[in-house]
Motif scaffolding. Structure first.
Motif, PDB file in Angstrom:
ATOM      1  N   VAL A 118       4.693  20.750   6.198  1.00  0.00           N
ATOM      2  CA  VAL A 118       5.151  22.124   6.004  1.00  0.00           C
ATOM      3  C   VAL A 118       5.843  22.255   4.656  1.00  0.00           C
ATOM      4  O   VAL A 118       6.764  21.517   4.339  1.00  0.00           O
ATOM      5  CB  VAL A 118       6.112  22.523   7.138  1.00  0.00           C
ATOM      6  CG1 VAL A 118       6.606  23.939   6.907  1.00  0.00           C
ATOM      7  CG2 VAL A 118       5.417  22.387   8.465  1.00  0.00           C
ATOM      8  N   MET A 119       5.332  23.187   3.818  1.00  0.00           N
ATOM      9  CA  MET A 119       5.965  23.455   2.526  1.00  0.00           C
ATOM     10  C   MET A 119       6.329  24.929   2.525  1.00  0.00           C
ATOM     11  O   MET A 119       5.648  25.756   3.119  1.00  0.00           O
ATOM     12  CB  MET A 119       4.995  23.174   1.384  1.00  0.00           C
ATOM     13  CG  MET A 119       4.671  21.700   1.180  1.00  0.00           C
ATOM     14  SD  MET A 119       3.170  21.495   0.198  1.00  0.00           S
ATOM     15  CE  MET A 119       3.729  21.886  -1.419  1.00  0.00           C
ATOM     16  N   ASP A 120       7.413  25.266   1.807  1.00  0.00           N
ATOM     17  CA  ASP A 120       7.821  26.667   1.743  1.00  0.00           C
ATOM     18  C   ASP A 120       6.838  27.484   0.925  1.00  0.00           C
ATOM     19  O   ASP A 120       6.412  28.567   1.307  1.00  0.00           O
ATOM     20  CB  ASP A 120       9.224  26.778   1.131  1.00  0.00           C
ATOM     21  CG  ASP A 120      10.269  26.804   2.233  1.00  0.00           C
ATOM     22  OD1 ASP A 120       9.869  27.136   3.369  1.00  0.00           O
ATOM     23  OD2 ASP A 120      11.442  26.485   1.949  1.00  0.00           O
ATOM     24  N   ASP A 121       6.519  26.974  -0.226  1.00  0.00           N
ATOM     25  CA  ASP A 121       5.762  27.760  -1.192  1.00  0.00           C
ATOM     26  C   ASP A 121       4.826  26.843  -1.969  1.00  0.00           C
ATOM     27  O   ASP A 121       5.246  26.245  -2.958  1.00  0.00           O
ATOM     28  CB  ASP A 121       6.761  28.445  -2.150  1.00  0.00           C
ATOM     29  CG  ASP A 121       6.177  29.715  -2.698  1.00  0.00           C
ATOM     30  OD1 ASP A 121       5.023  30.029  -2.381  1.00  0.00           O
ATOM     31  OD2 ASP A 121       6.894  30.391  -3.470  1.00  0.00           O
ATOM     32  N   THR A 138       4.052  31.956  13.831  1.00  0.00           N
ATOM     33  CA  THR A 138       5.028  32.128  12.760  1.00  0.00           C
ATOM     34  C   THR A 138       6.026  30.983  12.679  1.00  0.00           C
ATOM     35  O   THR A 138       6.716  30.823  11.696  1.00  0.00           O
ATOM     36  CB  THR A 138       5.813  33.443  12.967  1.00  0.00           C
ATOM     37  OG1 THR A 138       6.343  33.418  14.296  1.00  0.00           O
ATOM     38  CG2 THR A 138       4.916  34.654  12.803  1.00  0.00           C
ATOM     39  N   THR A 139       6.085  30.179  13.693  1.00  0.00           N
ATOM     40  CA  THR A 139       7.112  29.134  13.684  1.00  0.00           C
ATOM     41  C   THR A 139       6.645  27.900  12.940  1.00  0.00           C
ATOM     42  O   THR A 139       5.444  27.654  12.792  1.00  0.00           O
ATOM     43  CB  THR A 139       7.479  28.722  15.128  1.00  0.00           C
ATOM     44  OG1 THR A 139       6.288  28.211  15.737  1.00  0.00           O
ATOM     45  CG2 THR A 139       7.989  29.898  15.924  1.00  0.00           C
ATOM     46  N   LYS A 140       7.669  27.139  12.452  1.00  0.00           N
ATOM     47  CA  LYS A 140       7.356  25.893  11.762  1.00  0.00           C
ATOM     48  C   LYS A 140       6.802  24.861  12.742  1.00  0.00           C
ATOM     49  O   LYS A 140       5.995  24.017  12.374  1.00  0.00           O
ATOM     50  CB  LYS A 140       8.604  25.332  11.065  1.00  0.00           C
ATOM     51  CG  LYS A 140       8.926  26.083   9.774  1.00  0.00           C
ATOM     52  CD  LYS A 140      10.046  25.430   8.988  1.00  0.00           C
ATOM     53  CE  LYS A 140      10.282  26.190   7.687  1.00  0.00           C
ATOM     54  NZ  LYS A 140      11.404  25.659   6.928  1.00  0.00           N
ATOM     55  N   LYS A 141       7.235  25.003  13.984  1.00  0.00           N
ATOM     56  CA  LYS A 141       6.782  24.066  15.004  1.00  0.00           C
ATOM     57  C   LYS A 141       5.281  24.179  15.195  1.00  0.00           C
ATOM     58  O   LYS A 141       4.554  23.193  15.270  1.00  0.00           O
ATOM     59  CB  LYS A 141       7.518  24.372  16.327  1.00  0.00           C
ATOM     60  CG  LYS A 141       7.330  23.318  17.370  1.00  0.00           C
ATOM     61  CD  LYS A 141       8.217  23.632  18.577  1.00  0.00           C
ATOM     62  CE  LYS A 141       7.573  23.096  19.838  1.00  0.00           C
ATOM     63  NZ  LYS A 141       7.420  24.116  20.871  1.00  0.00           N
ATOM     64  N   TYR A 142       4.821  25.400  15.206  1.00  0.00           N
ATOM     65  CA  TYR A 142       3.388  25.644  15.363  1.00  0.00           C
ATOM     66  C   TYR A 142       2.625  25.013  14.206  1.00  0.00           C
ATOM     67  O   TYR A 142       1.603  24.350  14.390  1.00  0.00           O
ATOM     68  CB  TYR A 142       3.124  27.155  15.418  1.00  0.00           C
ATOM     69  CG  TYR A 142       1.676  27.495  15.617  1.00  0.00           C
ATOM     70  CD1 TYR A 142       1.138  27.586  16.904  1.00  0.00           C
ATOM     71  CD2 TYR A 142       0.839  27.714  14.519  1.00  0.00           C
ATOM     72  CE1 TYR A 142      -0.189  27.888  17.082  1.00  0.00           C
ATOM     73  CE2 TYR A 142      -0.497  28.011  14.695  1.00  0.00           C
ATOM     74  CZ  TYR A 142      -1.001  28.107  15.977  1.00  0.00           C
ATOM     75  OH  TYR A 142      -2.326  28.411  16.160  1.00  0.00           O
TER      76      TYR A 142
END
Lengths: 321, 320
Positions: free
Chosen positions: A223-226, A265-269
């Motif tokens: 997971v990266m922000d941008d 929408t979640t980071k977990k997903y």
């Protein structure tokens, strides 16, 4: 000769200058207001977290740039069309229509010199006008570019009002109008065709810049922000599986519905989908391609326009009525 | 064709033609032809006109008059043949352009310009521009310099256009139907001021009209174009002196017609009227015939009705 060119076309020159000046004044007032506001309200630190100060600042800056930005958004379509129709089309069509070419061509100046004065004189003026537009938009954009608010010249909202692209559009439209004038020999049809071709070119090229080069790809496995760097031109993002097969987000959502849930929408997903072997791909053009893209678009416009202009000049110089 | 065609002796020659005449040749066309999209506007026109003349170019609509004049003004190039003005080929060179002034049929001017700006236009585009002459002419005509061209009457616009053409100080002034679309007073005024300019500046002038009577008093050389070919080219006085209307008994007309080229032949039961080229001083031996002079109009009309008849000068041109 330059006197004649000026005398015949001073109305266009003056109107264009006045409109540019008005636009300059609007941008100056708006830009100065934004700069003032930014100087007083810009948060001292970068807004990593969504603090109320940060979001209030961003919303206000966005509101200020949007009001004038919408106006500027029409310019890439309107300005070249007007230049083509009012500078280019009447240039020769009006002479043919009113028969004044017979007057001017029988003075002691060769047709070649007469045409050169018109095309070079007005072509230079049109190019300067386009550069002037970019010249007044650039500092206005710079006034908004106060962190954390970010203004990206590569953004398609601004790409065609900065750099050399406006000048290329204006000059191409001018040459197109002139060529249409020699073809139809009447002002109104030449204007109509010029407007139509300008509109076609605008909508045809509207989304073209992202294909001016092969985009760079970032494949995300975590997971990266941008994923794309600042000021780059976003092209596309999609999911692939381990084999590299492209998925739309619906297909992926369907495949993962059982194991990862449905709240995308979640980071977990996201983590869950990465763990199932899916990778997110983002395609973009880095900011340093800005000038390359500016010149590419200028070339796409100017090469056919100048070829057409060459044909028009040959037609005009060939001694026939 | 008749024996008249013998004067067209250069038909076989491809060599350059040079003028032997004393005065310099102002206009020279050799086997001039112009085709527009498959139709020939002019075919095989050869003529030569000495300098200092006022040339009337006459012909029916569509005879090729405008094409002929545009070729001399350098606005178009010939499909075949050559055009020379004062011995120089016509074309897109500043020096060649400076010698010829052209007044197009609609007398085009820039409507949005003031009269003074039109003079400035002439000044900027012509190294030999005579500003004093232009201003003096306009002052005499009471045309205000600060008025827009579009606000002037048709006659005044024609005068401004003529002024610009004359103030260029050309050696040759070419005018395409200069009197068309003008009322009778303006026609008279334009013609008079043209003649004044000719007297002052020794211009050679070519002007076209499909109305012969417009030109009779002013011109001393006549060129008739018909169906793209030159039918007559000659000095007006000489043409009038060598053509006669012969009237006599109808039964003798055939015998008379056999002796000279007859251009028009109208017979009633008893009487015949023959317009014939008699040559200077051809005597009429037969007292039953009377000879009278013809007017330029009658002469032109007779030729236009007989496109195969030509009257071209006895060769002042030879193959060099």
């Amino acid at each position: 000769m330059l006197w004649l060119t000026w005398r015949q076309h001073r109305m266009q020159v003056l109107v264009t200058t006045v409109l540019l000046a008005v636009l300059g004044a609007v941008l100056l007032i708006n830009g100065a207001g934004a700069a003032d506001f930014a100087a007083q309200n810009a948060p001292a630190t970068d807004c990593v977290a969504d603090t109320p100060v940060c979001s209030a600042y961003l919303v206000e800056m966005n509101e200020r740039i949007r009001s004038v930005g919408e106006l500027l958004g029409w310019l890439p379509l309107l300005a070249p069309a007007m230049i083509g129709a009012f500078w280019g089309a009447p240039l020769l069509a009006r002479e043919f229509e009113q028969g004044t070419h017979q007057l001017t061509w029988t003075q002691s100046v060769t047709r070649r010199r007469w045409l050169a004065a018109k095309i070079v004189g007005l072509g230079a003026a049109v190019t300067l006008g386009g550069l002037a537009l970019a010249g007044i938009v650039e500092p206005w954009l710079a006034a908004f570019d106060v962190p954390p608010y970010n203004v990206d010249r590569f953004d398609m909202r601004w790409f065609r009002v900065v750099g050399i692209v406006p000048a290329a559009w204006w000059l191409s439209a001018f040459v197109l109008g002139m060529a249409a004038g020699t073809l139809f020999r009447r002002t109104l049809p030449a204007m109509a065709v010029t407007l139509a071709v300008c509109a076609l070119a605008f909508f045809g090229l509207l989304r073209a810049p992202s294909s001016y080069a092969t985009p760079e790809r970032v494949v995300q496995a975590t997971v990266m922000d941008d994923p794309e760097p600042d000021d780059s031109l976003y092209v596309d993002s999609y999911w692939i599986d381990r084999g590299g097969v492209k998925f739309t987000s619906q297909e992926r959502a369907l495949a993962l519905a059982g194991s990862c849930g449905t709240d995308e929408t979640t980071k977990k997903y996201a983590k869950c989908s990465f763990s199932h072997g899916y990778r997110q791909v983002t395609e973009f053009h880095p900011a340093d391609r800005f000038w390359q893209f500016q010149w590419t678009e200028a070339g796409i416009l100017l090469i056919p326009a100048l070829a057409l202009g060459g044909v028009a000049v040959r037609r005009t110089l060939r001694p026939r009525i | 064709m008749t024996a008249d065609r013998t004067v067209r002796m250069f038909d076989g020659g491809s060599g350059e033609l040079t003028a032997l005449a004393q005065s310099p040749t102002a206009l020279e066309a050799v086997r001039l032809a112009k085709r527009y999209r498959g139709t020939w506007a002019l075919r095989d026109c050869t003529l030569s006109v000495p300098a200092g003349r006022v040339v009337a170019l006459v012909g029916p609509n569509g005879a090729g008059k405008s094409t002929f004049l545009h070729l001399f003004a350098g606005l178009i190039t010939p499909t075949r043949g050559s055009v020379r003005v004062f011995g120089e080929p016509v074309g897109q060179r500043a020096a060649a352009l400076a010698r010829v002034a052209f007044l197009a049929q609609d007398k085009p001017l820039y409507d949005g310009f003031t009269v003074a700006e039109m003079l400035r236009f002439g000044h900027h585009l012509n190294p030999g521009w005579d500003d004093a002459l232009a201003r003096q002419r306009l002052a005499e005509l009471d045309i205000p310099l600060n008025r827009k061209i579009g606000k002037l009457s048709g006659g005044q616009q024609a005068q401004v256009a003529l002024t610009i053409a004359v103030a260029k100080r050309p050696d040759l002034l070419v005018m395409d139907e200069p009197l068309a679309n003008l009322d009778p007073v303006a026609r008279h005024d334009v013609m008079r001021s043209l003649m004044a300019a000719v007297a002052e500046t020794q211009l050679t002038v070519v002007l076209s009209s499909h109305v012969v009577s417009d030109l009779t008093n002013a011109c001393d050389w006549l060129v008739v174009l018909n169906r793209g070919q030159v039918q007559i080219s000659g000095e007006v006085d000489e043409l009038l002196a060598t053509h006669r209307m012969l009237s006599g008994p109808a039964e003798l007309a055939d015998g008379m017609a056999a002796r000279m080229p007859v251009i028009s032949d109208s017979r009633s039961e008893r009487q015949a009227d023959l317009l014939a080229r008699t040559g200077p001083g051809t005597p009429l031996h037969d007292p039953r015939w009377t000879a009278s002079g013809v007017s330029l109009e009658e002469l032109v009309l007779a030729y236009l009705r007989r496109p195969d008849a030509t009257s071209l000068p006895r060769p002042t041109l030879t193959i060099s």
